[in-house]
Scaffold this active site. Structure first.
Site, PDB file in Angstrom:
ATOM      1  N   GLU A 128       1.204  -0.911  -0.416  1.00 52.82           N
ATOM      2  CA  GLU A 128      -0.102   0.378  -0.098  1.00 52.82           C
ATOM      3  C   GLU A 128       0.970   1.311  -0.012  1.00 52.82           C
ATOM      4  O   GLU A 128       0.774   2.424  -0.651  1.00 52.82           O
ATOM      5  CB  GLU A 128      -1.050  -0.313   1.134  1.00 52.82           C
ATOM      6  N   GLU A 168      -4.072  -9.611   4.209  1.00 43.96           N
ATOM      7  CA  GLU A 168      -3.895  -8.959   4.974  1.00 43.96           C
ATOM      8  C   GLU A 168      -5.506 -10.333   5.539  1.00 43.96           C
ATOM      9  O   GLU A 168      -6.129 -10.672   6.605  1.00 43.96           O
ATOM     10  CB  GLU A 168      -5.254  -7.732   4.601  1.00 43.96           C
TER      11      GLU A 168
END
Ligand code: COA
Length: 684
Positions: free
Chosen positions: A105, A125
């Site tokens: 990210e 995640e």
């Protein structure tokens, strides 16, 4: 973990090197240092652009997972990314090693991404019970489209640099030196290239729905998977900032939840399992070719594990027909994997070519390791070990895939007991992640280190066990199954027990599992042990009666259930047998609720674990969690039986143990559960 950011200069380009060994996780220190460095880039008129790179082996492997169970300290990652985007100068992320989760990210928040060919990117995640929380669900669909974003975020799949480039997730793959390439790329950038803030075109809604339902199925309908799908879809419907804020809120809620805690526990348990005291300075023996003896389902599966890892393997059985069948099974499995897209078509031939077949043990004369997957019979195994000992090089390792026999007796048949170890694979061996590594009384440190290294190369979760009937997994499972049979005599039916435990999250209840594996193997074992069984022990004879009637499970169309043809159906004839068994023992049948069924089954596992730890067969509670989750269908979102126990009321567990003792009667062995709970509490 701590961490710093080193700032270097290449003319007008600043190079920000994140340095936080071992994997450059973005800890609070890293975020603080990075934020400062970004601000400095903005303030320094001599700098035109910046590169963010990882020091040493990797870019940023993710946010620091250790911080996830607590309130996060500021600055959090979105603040750092916002600063990069607010800075007037362009930032290039230079990726090598792993750019995962928050690390990926961070790179997506930059103006461009370049990578070396060895880099992998992805969003793990969901495998940690969360969704990306710093823009991943918004950037990924903007770059790769909604369908690809759903697939990659919901699976946690890691993409190699070439695929990431093809999907538009990175801008270039750098052939030479990554740092130089990234600096050159940064020089060529003409100003900011912030990802479009406009909404993503919704695209083909049918394809989106198809991807979403496939992702939900593969992700077992877990809440984080559903949340990830919704977040990605919102890229097409919500303004960027609003979608980002929603993503963050969901991330914050999920990361503090119990499922995320359980999955984090398993993440660290896996890493811990590989650490065995005394092996720190031991170099494993290099294994470049292996032999597998026995070309049945198990042997063929084990041979595939080696072929998948790029290790040459020789598969042996007594005649051409048997090895031919084994090889066909291997080829067929690879072809099915290629047809469903799990491997490339080219891989089929390549992997099959790594498997040689032979009918003569002499063919193993040059192997570094042999694994026997022959019939579970001690005499057969002893004879085989003698032969292998005679044939294999003196420094080679001899391994048994036995699931319960005494390894030390096999080792004693050789001149090299220190080079004998258990490698207990689970069926199907090429799919199941668990590998029990059995350390015999004489197994040397180097042999154990070699077994663990082989486990890593085969991408297994290797857990070390000492010798004892059933090692860790089968020992606990046997106690659990026995308890479930007690429950039948006490008043439950197989479908009630299965439904309760499947409701808890087991992939399959114990009676459905028994029918699938076949009831005859355990029956043979019970017959063998009958003479030595103490008649005062509580013994449930229902399974014997089923076997006597030819009900051996699915393969005979009936066992604990009837099969129509593949659907299991409760059978009144089995109910009648069960009621008879209760009556014979004078047991007044009563209804067992879901809570009681689960408490008895799970507490049996906890009690047996306490015994295994006392006997030294298992080294630590988290090893047992790994075994049950990865080999026996225990739900990973509960973290394993010990992680489950840690979260229960202590007094209730201890009272449950007393009830187990009372219901089992003579011979019940009580583990030191109180001591175990204290240990779990201390470990935090
Ligand atoms: N946060 C905190 N610690 C981490 C970490 C993270 N994101 N990723 C790895 N580590 C730690 C491990 O616990 C291990 O610590 P230890 O040596 O004290 O046991 C160490 O880093 C090395 O990890 P390991 O997995 O043993 O090394 P590897 O070289 O086999 O694999 C990775 C490296 C990065 C591929 C692997 O660690 C990984 O997949 N990490 C998870 C990344 C992730 O999920 N990130 C997203 C978080 S949202």
């Amino acid at each position: 973990m701590s961490g710093t950011v080193r700032v270097e200069r290449e003319g007008a380009i600043a190079v920000l090197a994140i340095d936080n060994p071992p994997v450059n996780a973005s800890s609070i220190e890293v975020r603080r240092a990075l934020l400062q460095a970004v601000r400095d880039v903005g303030d320094d008129p001599a700098i035109e652009a910046a590169v963010i790179i990882g020091a040493d082996k990797t870019f940023v492997a993710g946010s620091d997972i250790r911080e996830f169970g607590k309130p996060l300290e500021d600055p959090q990652l979105p603040t750092v990314i916002a600063a990069i985007q607010a800075c007037a100068k362009p930032f290039v992320a230079a990726l090598h090693g792993a750019a995962l989760g928050g690390g990926f990210e961070l790179s997506l928040g930059c103006d461009a991404r370049v990578a070396s060919a060895d880099a992998v990117v992805g969003f793990p995640e969901v495998t940690l019970g969360m969704i990306p929380g710093a823009g991943g669900t918004q950037y990924a669909p903007r770059l790769a489209g909604i369908v690809a974003a759903i697939e990659m975020i919901c699976s946690g799949r890691r993409l190699r640099a070439d695929e990431a480039l093809r999907r538009g997730l990175i801008d270039a793959v750098i052939d030479g030196d990554l740092r130089d390439g990234a600096v050159a790329f940064a020089r060529g950038l003409k100003g900011k290239r912030r990802l479009g803030l406009e909404r993503v075109p919704p695209g083909d809604s049918e394809a989106t729905e198809k991807a979403a339902s496939a992702a939900l199925r593969a992700g077992k309908n877990r809440p984080q998977v559903a949340a990830a799908i919704e977040a990605v879809k919102s890229a097409a419907t919500l303004p960027f900032d609003e979608a980002l804020a929603r993503e963050r809120a969901v991330f914050q809620r999920l990361r503090m939840g119990s499922e995320a805690a359980a999955l984090r526990h398993l993440f660290f348990a896996e890493r811990q399992a590989g650490k065995v005291a005394g092996l720190e300075d031991v170099t494993p023996r290099r294994v470049s070719c292996a032999g597998v003896v026995g070309a049945g389902t198990m042997g063929a599966g084990i041979a595939m594990c080696f072929a998948d890892a790029g290790i040459q393997v020789t598969l042996i059985d007594r005649d051409d027909e048997s090895v031919g069948r084994g090889l066909e099974r291997i080829r067929g499995t690879y072809e099915r994997m290629a047809a469903s897209g799990r491997i490339k078509a080219d891989d089929v031939q390549q992997r099959v070519r790594r498997v040689r077949t032979a009918t003569d043990l002499q063919s193993l004369a040059g192997c570094d390791l042999a694994v026997e997957a022959a019939f579970e019979d001690m005499d057969v195994k002893i004879a085989l070990f003698r032969e292998l000992d005679r044939i294999l090089p003196r420094d080679a390792v001899l391994a048994s895939n036995t699931s319960y026999l005494n390894l030390d007796q096999m080792a004693a048949a050789t001149q090299r007991p220190e080079q004998v170890v258990g490698l207990h694979f689970f069926n199907p061996a090429n799919v199941m992640k668990l590998l029990e590594v059995v350390r015999g009384g004489e197994t040397s440190a180097q042999t154990l280190a070699t077994a663990l290294d082989v486990g890593r190369r085969l991408r297994k979760i290797a857990v070390v066990a000492r010798v004892g009937e059933g090692f860790i997994g089968n020992r606990i499972y046997a106690a659990y199954r026995r308890q479930c049979e007690f429950m039948l005599e006490d008043g439950a039916y197989p479908e009630e027990v299965d439904a309760a435990l499947e409701g808890f999250g087991f992939a399959m209840g114990p009676f459905a599992v028994a029918d699938m594996s076949g009831l005859d193997i355990a029956w043979q074992m019970r017959k063998r042990l009958a003479a030595t069984r103490d008649p005062r022990e509580r013994y449930v004879a229902i399974a014997d009666r089923l076997c006597e009637q030819g009900r051996l499970g699915r393969k005979t169309g009936a066992g604990w259930y009837r099969y129509e043809p593949a659907r299991r159906v409760p059978d009144p004839a089995v109910h009648a047998l069960i009621r008879e068994a209760s009556a014979e023992k004078g047991i007044q049948r009563r209804t067992l609720g879901t809570d009681e069924i689960c408490a008895r089954a799970l507490m049996t596992m906890v009690n047996e674990t306490a015994l295994l730890l006392e006997e030294g067969i298992a080294a630590r509670p988290s090893d047992v969690d790994l075994v049950l989750v990865n080999g026996y269908g225990f739900p990973n979102y509960e973290g394993g039986p010990l992680f489950w126990a840690k979260r229960q009321d202590r007094a209730r567990l201890l009272a449950e143990q007393e009830r187990l003792a009372a219901s089992a009667g003579f011979g019940f062995r009580k583990g030191d559960v109180a001591g175990l709970l204290d240990q779990l509490a201390r470990e935090g």
